[in-house]
Write a protein that holds these residues in place. Structure first.
Motif, PDB file in Angstrom:
ATOM      1  N   LEU A 377       0.823  -1.209   0.000  1.00  0.00           N
ATOM      2  CA  LEU A 377       0.000   0.000   0.000  1.00  0.00           C
ATOM      3  C   LEU A 377       0.860   1.264   0.000  1.00  0.00           C
ATOM      4  N   VAL A 378       1.903   1.247   0.825  1.00  0.00           N
ATOM      5  CA  VAL A 378       2.793   2.411   0.889  1.00  0.00           C
ATOM      6  C   VAL A 378       3.530   2.590  -0.436  1.00  0.00           C
ATOM      7  N   THR A 379       3.988   1.494  -1.008  1.00  0.00           N
ATOM      8  CA  THR A 379       4.709   1.558  -2.280  1.00  0.00           C
ATOM      9  C   THR A 379       3.828   2.139  -3.375  1.00  0.00           C
ATOM     10  N   GLU A 380       2.524   1.853  -3.324  1.00  0.00           N
ATOM     11  CA  GLU A 380       1.596   2.359  -4.328  1.00  0.00           C
ATOM     12  C   GLU A 380       1.203   3.817  -4.093  1.00  0.00           C
ATOM     13  N   GLY A 381       1.724   4.418  -3.020  1.00  0.00           N
ATOM     14  CA  GLY A 381       1.499   5.844  -2.801  1.00  0.00           C
ATOM     15  C   GLY A 381       0.447   6.196  -1.776  1.00  0.00           C
ATOM     16  N   PHE A 382      -0.133   5.195  -1.112  1.00  0.00           N
ATOM     17  CA  PHE A 382      -1.122   5.492  -0.070  1.00  0.00           C
ATOM     18  C   PHE A 382      -0.399   5.987   1.179  1.00  0.00           C
ATOM     19  N   ARG A 383      -0.863   7.133   1.701  1.00  0.00           N
ATOM     20  CA  ARG A 383      -0.197   7.709   2.870  1.00  0.00           C
ATOM     21  C   ARG A 383      -0.944   7.454   4.167  1.00  0.00           C
ATOM     22  N   ASN A 384      -2.251   7.230   4.083  1.00  0.00           N
ATOM     23  CA  ASN A 384      -3.028   7.025   5.303  1.00  0.00           C
ATOM     24  C   ASN A 384      -4.301   6.250   4.989  1.00  0.00           C
ATOM     25  N   VAL A 385      -5.024   5.910   6.032  1.00  0.00           N
ATOM     26  CA  VAL A 385      -6.251   5.121   5.891  1.00  0.00           C
ATOM     27  C   VAL A 385      -7.326   5.906   5.151  1.00  0.00           C
ATOM     28  N   GLU A 386      -7.382   7.234   5.343  1.00  0.00           N
ATOM     29  CA  GLU A 386      -8.390   8.042   4.674  1.00  0.00           C
ATOM     30  C   GLU A 386      -8.301   7.902   3.160  1.00  0.00           C
ATOM     31  N   GLU A 387      -7.068   7.965   2.621  1.00  0.00           N
ATOM     32  CA  GLU A 387      -6.894   7.833   1.177  1.00  0.00           C
ATOM     33  C   GLU A 387      -7.360   6.459   0.699  1.00  0.00           C
ATOM     34  N   LEU A 388      -7.052   5.440   1.478  1.00  0.00           N
ATOM     35  CA  LEU A 388      -7.436   4.079   1.097  1.00  0.00           C
ATOM     36  C   LEU A 388      -8.953   3.909   1.116  1.00  0.00           C
ATOM     37  N   ALA A 389      -9.628   4.464   2.121  1.00  0.00           N
ATOM     38  CA  ALA A 389     -11.066   4.249   2.301  1.00  0.00           C
ATOM     39  C   ALA A 389     -11.895   4.797   1.145  1.00  0.00           C
ATOM     40  N   PHE A 390     -11.385   5.813   0.462  1.00  0.00           N
ATOM     41  CA  PHE A 390     -12.154   6.425  -0.617  1.00  0.00           C
ATOM     42  C   PHE A 390     -11.611   6.080  -1.999  1.00  0.00           C
ATOM     43  N   THR A 391     -10.823   5.019  -2.082  1.00  0.00           N
ATOM     44  CA  THR A 391     -10.270   4.577  -3.364  1.00  0.00           C
ATOM     45  C   THR A 391     -11.220   3.563  -4.018  1.00  0.00           C
ATOM     46  N   PRO A 392     -11.541   3.698  -5.307  1.00  0.00           N
ATOM     47  CA  PRO A 392     -12.397   2.707  -5.992  1.00  0.00           C
ATOM     48  C   PRO A 392     -11.759   1.326  -5.948  1.00  0.00           C
ATOM     49  N   ILE A 393     -12.568   0.323  -5.796  1.00  0.00           N
ATOM     50  CA  ILE A 393     -12.060  -1.041  -5.675  1.00  0.00           C
ATOM     51  C   ILE A 393     -11.301  -1.463  -6.933  1.00  0.00           C
TER      52      ILE A 393
END
Length: 505
Positions: A377-393
């Motif tokens: 997840l970090v390698t793909e550029g996600f910085r926090n849970v908020e960014e992940l929660a609103f990402t399209p599946i």
């Protein structure tokens, strides 16, 4: 009765004064007319409208009293009622004047002295106005002058018939001038003041360097080469960004000149100030790299919102990029108008690794996943849970190793974390006593509501009592600006106005 006196000597005097003061003959004669008028009013009454005219051909002086025709007299010395005036001049109308010639004045010693003072004063005013008109359009030019005198380290410079001020802080450090020395300087301001026009000069202004190059480089004067920006540390070092409208002309080479002849002429005028001439670029990253020359740059990261640029340089280039006492990076920052942060490759690598470890640990802790998934997840550029929660599946399933089931599970866990946080913040808000009315304004995030509660802002009245700067101080300047803060406070005060209207009705 003879009411005029030919005075050809007045014209001779006017011509002499006009030549001496470099002002027009008419302006001198206007000053004389005012002096004669003042003497006339002293003799016939200061309230009376006494006017003098000097014939421009023979110097004849005509003195007369002007009385305005009005419907209702307010000033008996200068006005006359219309019904009386028509007895004197039958066709005269309201607003016109009855002109009565007066005998010439025999100037006594006091009257002559007064007249002389008026003439001197008016001539001085005309002279100051002329100087202001001459110099108001010369702001931005280089002028040559002679040092007239020194006052407390400031130099008074004689420029033709005018006097200009070259302040001590506008001189290049370690620069010394003596009386009668010639000096070249940049006109950066001209002000019209009661004591006369004030002309301000500078030898440290960035535009002084630009104008010197315009004098030395014909391509700049002709507009083929344009100076886009200048930054100076006067007497020490300067940077100048140039660009050419003609692709066949090298702007840097043209400014340097054959064997550095053109740039050396400017360097000598600026007391040995070293000048870096760099190519300008419309690309911010390229411009920053050019501005930091002679240092090499490995990487540039731009944060447009913050107006900052992070520059990574090889370890052995750090001191060169920063420069002595930070001079190189400071001038580069002034030139590009970006705040520049410099890191070595080692520092950037260490920071990147630390950020990777911190973010990975955050995902492991909050999502209850192993290091491998968190690292992906970090390698793909996600910085926090908020960014992940609103990402399209669909985006998550594109990551290597993530199928639809894993992606769905990660999204669900991230959303659960956000709900849990929201509930915790809501409980904390309630425990702090922040009212639902403030929540209903829909102006604050949950964390902002907590900040308000911790500072004792719990009701609409508490919020309405704040000034905008107090609200910004509580929530932080990054959270809202002054305009938004004012709008929030005015909304909080609406219930005051409603209650007042209800009471009045």
């Amino acid at each position: 009765m003879d009411t005029s006196v030919p005075r050809p000597e007045l014209l001779l005097v006017a011509d002499a004064v006009a030549r001496e003061k470099a002002i027009s003959r008419d302006e001198v004669l206007e000053a004389m007319e005012q002096a004669i008028q003042k003497a006339g009013r002293a003799k016939y009454g200061h309230e009376k409208d006494i006017r003098a005219v000097i014939d421009r051909k023979n110097g004849e002086v005509r003195l007369s009293r002007w009385t305005e025709v009005v419907e209702e007299v307010e000033n008996e010395d200068a006005q006359i009622a219309h019904h009386i005036a028509i007895r004197i001049q039958p066709n005269i109308k309201i607003g016109e004047f009855i002109i009565d010639p007066l005998p010439p004045i025999d100037f006594g010693r006091i009257a002559a002295q007064t007249a002389k003072q008026v003439i001197v004063q008016r001539v001085r005013e005309f002279e100051r106005n002329r100087q202001y008109e001459d110099f108001k359009d010369r702001v931005g030019e280089i002028v040559n002058g002679t040092i007239k005198r020194t006052e407390y380290g400031n130099l008074l410079v004689e420029i033709g018939s005018a006097e200009a001020l070259l302040r001590r802080d506008e001189l290049i450090p370690r620069e010394n001038f003596r009386n009668s020395d010639r000096v070249r300087a940049y006109v950066y301001d001209v002000r019209k003041e009661p004591r006369g026009p004030q002309i301000f000069l500078s030898r440290t202004h960035p535009s002084f360097l630009a104008k010197l190059f315009a004098q030395e480089v014909p391509e700049i004067y002709d507009g083929i080469i344009e100076i886009k920006a200048v930054a100076r540390d006067p007497g020490s070092r300067a940077k100048m960004a140039v660009t050419s409208k003609d692709t066949s002309i090298d702007p840097v080479g043209a400014c340097v000149g054959v064997r550095g002849s053109r740039v050396q002429a400017v360097v000598q005028e600026l007391q040995g100030e070293k000048i870096d001439i760099i190519p300008w670029s419309g690309q911010a990253a390229t411009f920053v790299v050019n501005a930091l020359a002679p240092a090499e740059v490995s990487k540039v990261v731009i944060d447009e919102e913050a107006g900052r640029v992070e520059v990574v340089v090889p370890d052995d280039q750090l001191s060169l990029a920063i420069g002595r006492r930070g001079q190189n990076v400071r001038l580069a920052s002034q030139l590009t108008r970006w705040d520049i942060d410099i890191l070595t490759e080692t520092e950037e690598s260490d920071r990147r690794q630390e950020e990777f470890r911190t973010r990975t640990a955050g995902f492991v802790s909050e999502l209850d996943v192993d290091d491998v998934i968190a690292g992906l997840l970090v390698t793909e550029g996600f910085r926090n849970v908020e960014e992940l929660a609103f990402t399209p599946i669909e985006e998550l399933t594109e990551i290597d190793g993530f199928d639809e089931a894993i992606a769905q599970e990660l999204l669900q866990r991230a959303q659960d974390v956000l709900v849990k946080r929201q509930n915790q913040l809501e409980q904390e808000r309630q425990s702090l006593g922040v009212s639902d009315e403030i929540v209903e304004l829909d102006c604050f995030t949950p964390s902002m509501l907590i900040s308000l509660g911790e500072k004792g802002i719990k009701t609409l009245d508490d919020l309405a009592d704040l000034a905008s700067d107090e609200l910004i101080e509580i929530l932080g300047a990054d959270s809202l600006d002054e305009e938004t803060a004012n709008a929030i406070i005015m909304r909080a005060r609406e219930h005051w106005f409603n209650e007042e209207n209800d009471a009045n009705s």
